[in-house]
Design an enzyme around this catalytic site. Structure first.
Site, PDB file in Angstrom:
ATOM      1  N   GLU A 142      13.488 -20.732 -13.169  1.00 20.93           N
ATOM      2  CA  GLU A 142      13.614 -21.861 -12.250  1.00 20.93           C
ATOM      3  C   GLU A 142      13.807 -23.157 -13.039  1.00 20.93           C
ATOM      4  O   GLU A 142      12.950 -24.035 -13.026  1.00 20.93           O
ATOM      5  CB  GLU A 142      12.400 -21.953 -11.309  1.00 20.93           C
ATOM      6  CG  GLU A 142      11.122 -21.251 -11.778  1.00 20.93           C
ATOM      7  CD  GLU A 142      10.279 -22.082 -12.715  1.00 20.93           C
ATOM      8  OE1 GLU A 142      10.695 -23.190 -13.068  1.00 20.93           O
ATOM      9  OE2 GLU A 142       9.194 -21.616 -13.086  1.00 20.93           O
TER      10      GLU A 142
ATOM     11  N   HIS B 234      10.196 -19.073 -18.828  1.00 15.42           N
ATOM     12  CA  HIS B 234      10.384 -20.474 -19.199  1.00 15.42           C
ATOM     13  C   HIS B 234      10.852 -20.475 -20.650  1.00 15.42           C
ATOM     14  O   HIS B 234      10.340 -19.700 -21.472  1.00 15.42           O
ATOM     15  CB  HIS B 234       9.082 -21.265 -19.065  1.00 15.42           C
ATOM     16  CG  HIS B 234       8.541 -21.317 -17.678  1.00 15.42           C
ATOM     17  ND1 HIS B 234       7.181 -21.235 -17.406  1.00 15.42           N
ATOM     18  CD2 HIS B 234       9.163 -21.432 -16.476  1.00 15.42           C
ATOM     19  CE1 HIS B 234       6.995 -21.308 -16.103  1.00 15.42           C
ATOM     20  NE2 HIS B 234       8.182 -21.428 -15.511  1.00 15.42           N
TER      21      HIS B 234
END
Length: 336
Positions: free
Chosen positions: A289, A251
Site C-alpha cells: 500500500e 513495506h
C-alpha cells in the site's frame, strides 16, 4: 549487468558452483569441478533432455540441469525429460511431472520456481499446521515463530550478484536503520525520522509483533534495504480488501543510493516476493500500500506484474492497493 548468453557458471547458496559446457545439442554439467551429468538436447519443437548414456539419474542432477536451462534462457517455459525411470523424489516434489508418453516427464518453469530449496535457507518439510485464533478482534491462522538469521539467498545471474534476505538484528542494524530513515528521500514517504532510541523502540515493537517480519536486503552481503513483511489478515490493511488467511503484505525501503534504479528493484522485489511465496505455499497473494502519489515505486511494482487494484484512505495517507497473485507471479516467471 551480466549477459546470459555468456553464462558459464551459477553459484548455489550452499557455496557450491555449477559449471556448464553447452552446445546446441549437448550439455555437460559439473559441480565444484566434479562431473555431474552429460545430457543430449533436442530443441524441436520444444527442449527435450536425455542422459547421454542412459541409466538412472538422481534428483540433484535433474534439478541442476533444470536450473541451468531455465536460468540460461528466461523464455524457456518447459523441459521434456526422456528417462527410463524418473527419480521418485523428483516426482513427489513436482520437479518432474509424468506425461501421457511413456518415459517422458516434463519440468515446468512455473513449478520449478515454487520449490523452496535451496533458496529458502530455513526450510521445513511441511507447512505449519493451521489453527484459527482471534487476536485484537481479528480471526486468523496461528502464525509460526518468526525465523532468525538468513532466510533467502539466490545468485542473480542477470546482475552477477547475490541477493539475500536476513532478519533484523536490532543491535547490529540500528545505526543503519536510523541513517536510512533520516535521509530526506526515505523520510518523504516513510515519515519515520527520529533518534536512535526512537528507532530502537520502533524496531523492538515490531520484533515483538507476531504478524510482522523485519528483513534486511543485501547485495553481495552488503545491506542496502529494509523490508517489513506482514500477515495481511491481522494488519491495518485488512478492512480495505478481501484479505486471504495467508496473504502477505510488504513495506519497502532502499537506504543505499548506489543500489537504486529499475534493474536493482527488479532483482530485490522479485526476490522478496519469491521468498514470501515459497515460505508458505498457502500464500496466494502479496499486497502493498504505497502512497498513491509515489508514481515511481508504483511503476516499479507494475513492472514486476503487481496490479493497481484501487486507491483508498488510511488515516495518515492516500494509498494505492497493489496486489500480485501467486499464479500471476509464477506464470512465465522471469527469475534466473
Amino acid at each position: 549487468m551480466s549477459n546470459l548468453n555468456d553464462l558459464t557458471a551459477l553459484a548455489l547458496p550452499s557455496g557450491s558452483r555449477l559449471e556448464a559446457d553447452e552446445t546446441e545439442n549437448r550439455l555437460s554439467l559439473s559441480l565444484d569441478g566434479q562431473s555431474l551429468v552429460q545430457l543430449r538436447l533436442s530443441r524441436d519443437p520444444e527442449l527435450k533432455v536425455q542422459r547421454e548414456e542412459g541409466g538412472h539419474l538422481d534428483t540433484s542432477a535433474v534439478w541442476a540441469a533444470c536450473y541451468w536451462l531455465f536460468a540460461r534462457d528466461p523464455a524457456c517455459q518447459r523441459l521434456v525429460w526422456q528417462l527410463d525411470e524418473a527419480p521418485t523424489e523428483a516426482l513427489l516434489s513436482g520437479l518432474l511431472i509424468p506425461t501421457q508418453t511413456a518415459g517422458h516427464f516434463r519440468c515446468e518453469r512455473t513449478l520449478f520456481w515454487q520449490l523452496p530449496q535451496p533458496w529458502r535457507v530455513q526450510s521445513m518439510t511441511c507447512s505449519y499446521p493451521q489453527q484459527m485464533v482471534i487476536s485484537d478482534g481479528k480471526r486468523h491462522p496461528l502464525r509460526p515463530i518468526k525465523p532468525r538469521g538468513e532466510v533467502y539467498r539466490r545468485f542473480d545471474a542477470r546482475l552477477g550478484m547475490w541477493i539475500s534476505l536476513r532478519t533484523v538484528d536490532i543491535d547490529a542494524d540500528l545505526a543503519r536503520f536510523n541513517r536510512w530513515q533520516n535521509s530526506a528521500r526515505v523520510a518523504s514517504f516513510w515519515q519515520e525520522e527520529g533518534s536512535l532510541e526512537q528507532h530502537r523502540e520502533y524496531l523492538s515493537k515490531l520484533e515483538a509483533d507476531p504478524h510482522t517480519l523485519m528483513l534486511i536486503g543485501s547485495f553481495d552481503d552488503q545491506p542496502f534495504a529494509y523490508f517489513e513483511a506482514y500477515w495481511a489478515k491481522e494488519d491495518r490493511i485488512a478492512p480495505f480488501y478481501d484479505a486471504g488467511d495467508y496473504d502477505r503484505g510488504i513495506h519497502m525501503l532502499v537506504g543505499e543510493e548506489n543500489h537504486r534504479g529499475p534493474h536493482k528493484v527488479a532483482s530485490w522485489l522479485s526476490a522478496l516476493v519469491h521468498y514470501l511465496f515459497i515460505d508458505e505455499p498457502r500464500t496466494q497473494r502479496v499486497v502493498a500500500e504505497p502512497r498513491a502519489d509515489n508514481a515511481k515505486m508504483i511503476g516499479y511494482m507494475q513492472d514486476q506484474r503487481f496490479f493497481r487494484e484501487k486507491e483508498f484512505d488510511f488515516p495518515h495517507k492516500r494509498a494505492a492497493l497493489m496486489a500480485l497473485g501467486r499464479e500471476r507471479f509464477f506464470d512465465r516467471c522471469e527469475l534466473v
